[in-house]
Design a protein around this motif. Structure first.
Motif, short mmCIF file in Angstrom:
data_model
loop_
_atom_site.label_atom_id
_atom_site.label_comp_id
_atom_site.label_asym_id
_atom_site.label_seq_id
_atom_site.Cartn_x
_atom_site.Cartn_y
_atom_site.Cartn_z
N THR A 61 0.83 -1.23 0.00
CA THR A 61 -0.14 0.18 0.07
C THR A 61 0.93 1.43 -0.04
O THR A 61 0.37 2.38 -0.58
CB THR A 61 -1.06 -0.01 1.26
OG1 THR A 61 -0.25 0.03 2.28
CG2 THR A 61 -2.14 -1.18 1.29
N SER A 62 2.09 1.14 0.62
CA SER A 62 2.85 2.49 0.54
C SER A 62 3.72 2.64 -0.92
O SER A 62 4.32 3.46 -1.22
CB SER A 62 3.97 2.19 1.42
OG SER A 62 4.99 1.17 1.20
N LYS A 63 3.23 1.59 -1.87
CA LYS A 63 3.87 1.58 -3.17
C LYS A 63 5.41 1.28 -3.18
O LYS A 63 6.14 1.43 -4.08
CB LYS A 63 3.86 2.70 -3.63
CG LYS A 63 2.07 3.07 -4.02
CD LYS A 63 1.29 2.13 -4.81
CE LYS A 63 0.01 2.74 -4.93
NZ LYS A 63 -1.02 1.93 -5.64
N GLU A 71 5.84 -9.14 -13.27
CA GLU A 71 6.91 -7.94 -12.90
C GLU A 71 6.91 -7.47 -11.66
O GLU A 71 5.76 -7.32 -11.01
CB GLU A 71 6.80 -6.90 -13.92
CG GLU A 71 7.17 -7.18 -15.45
CD GLU A 71 6.92 -6.07 -16.21
OE1 GLU A 71 7.83 -5.88 -17.00
OE2 GLU A 71 6.02 -5.23 -16.04
N VAL A 72 7.80 -6.90 -11.03
CA VAL A 72 7.97 -6.28 -9.81
C VAL A 72 8.42 -4.89 -9.79
O VAL A 72 9.56 -4.85 -10.53
CB VAL A 72 8.36 -7.20 -8.34
CG1 VAL A 72 9.72 -7.34 -8.71
CG2 VAL A 72 8.12 -6.31 -7.12
N VAL A 73 7.97 -3.94 -9.19
CA VAL A 73 8.77 -2.71 -9.08
C VAL A 73 9.14 -2.34 -7.76
O VAL A 73 8.17 -2.31 -7.03
CB VAL A 73 7.95 -1.20 -9.76
CG1 VAL A 73 8.59 -0.10 -9.86
CG2 VAL A 73 7.55 -1.53 -11.26
N SER A 74 10.47 -2.23 -7.41
CA SER A 74 10.81 -1.90 -6.24
C SER A 74 12.07 -0.95 -6.04
O SER A 74 13.03 -1.39 -7.12
CB SER A 74 11.32 -3.33 -5.48
OG SER A 74 11.72 -3.07 -4.21
N GLY A 75 11.93 0.11 -5.38
CA GLY A 75 13.31 0.82 -5.34
C GLY A 75 13.40 1.47 -6.72
O GLY A 75 14.35 2.11 -7.27
#
Length: 148
Positions: free
Chosen positions: A81-83, A113-117
């Motif tokens: 939820t914090s994205k 796919e994952v978007v992180s940082g």
């Protein structure tokens, strides 16, 4: 008992077990309801929908990532939820569900796919989920991902 009768007996006993163990199958209304819960969780992950995630997972959640990191319910929901992590796409394949009383094991291959940082990375992992029937609805109790 003759050999042919023993073979027939073993086949009769084993057939339901073998049919249930075939990947990608779900038998009966309970298994179908678990599949629906898995799909609802996938949609909540894609949408980063906090209220839906909260409703779909139990307070005692143990959420294991393929990296070895394990999160509780609060950390799991907050990360999405914090994205800080987001999933632009998720596809589940090789699905199976096995229901035993008020518990169920769902397995699948998770691709997406994952978007992180700020970085996008492909994801292709195996997942095992443990679901528990809680007051008539299926809620996630544990999840463990593993590298394929």
């Amino acid at each position: 008992m003759s050999v042919s009768r023993r073979v027939a007996l073993v086949a009769a006993i084993a057939a339901p077990v073998l049919i249930r163990a075939v990947p990608g199958t779900a038998a009966g209304p309970d298994a179908a309801a678990v599949e629906q819960a898995v799909d609802a969780l996938t949609q909540a992950l894609l949408a980063a929908d906090g209220p839906a995630l909260d409703a779909l997972v139990l307070d005692g959640l143990s959420y294991g990532h393929s990296s070895g990191q394990v999160q509780d319910k609060t950390a799991f929901v907050e990360t999405l939820t914090s994205k800080r992590s987001a999933f632009p796409s998720i596809t589940l394949s090789d699905r199976s569900v096995s229901v035993v009383g008020d518990d169920a094991v769902a397995r699948h291959v998770f691709t997406g796919e994952v978007v992180s940082g700020g970085k996008t990375a492909p994801v292709h992992i195996g997942v095992m989920q443990v679901w528990h029937r809680d007051h008539g609805r299926w809620r996630l109790l544990a999840r463990q991902a593993f590298k394929i």
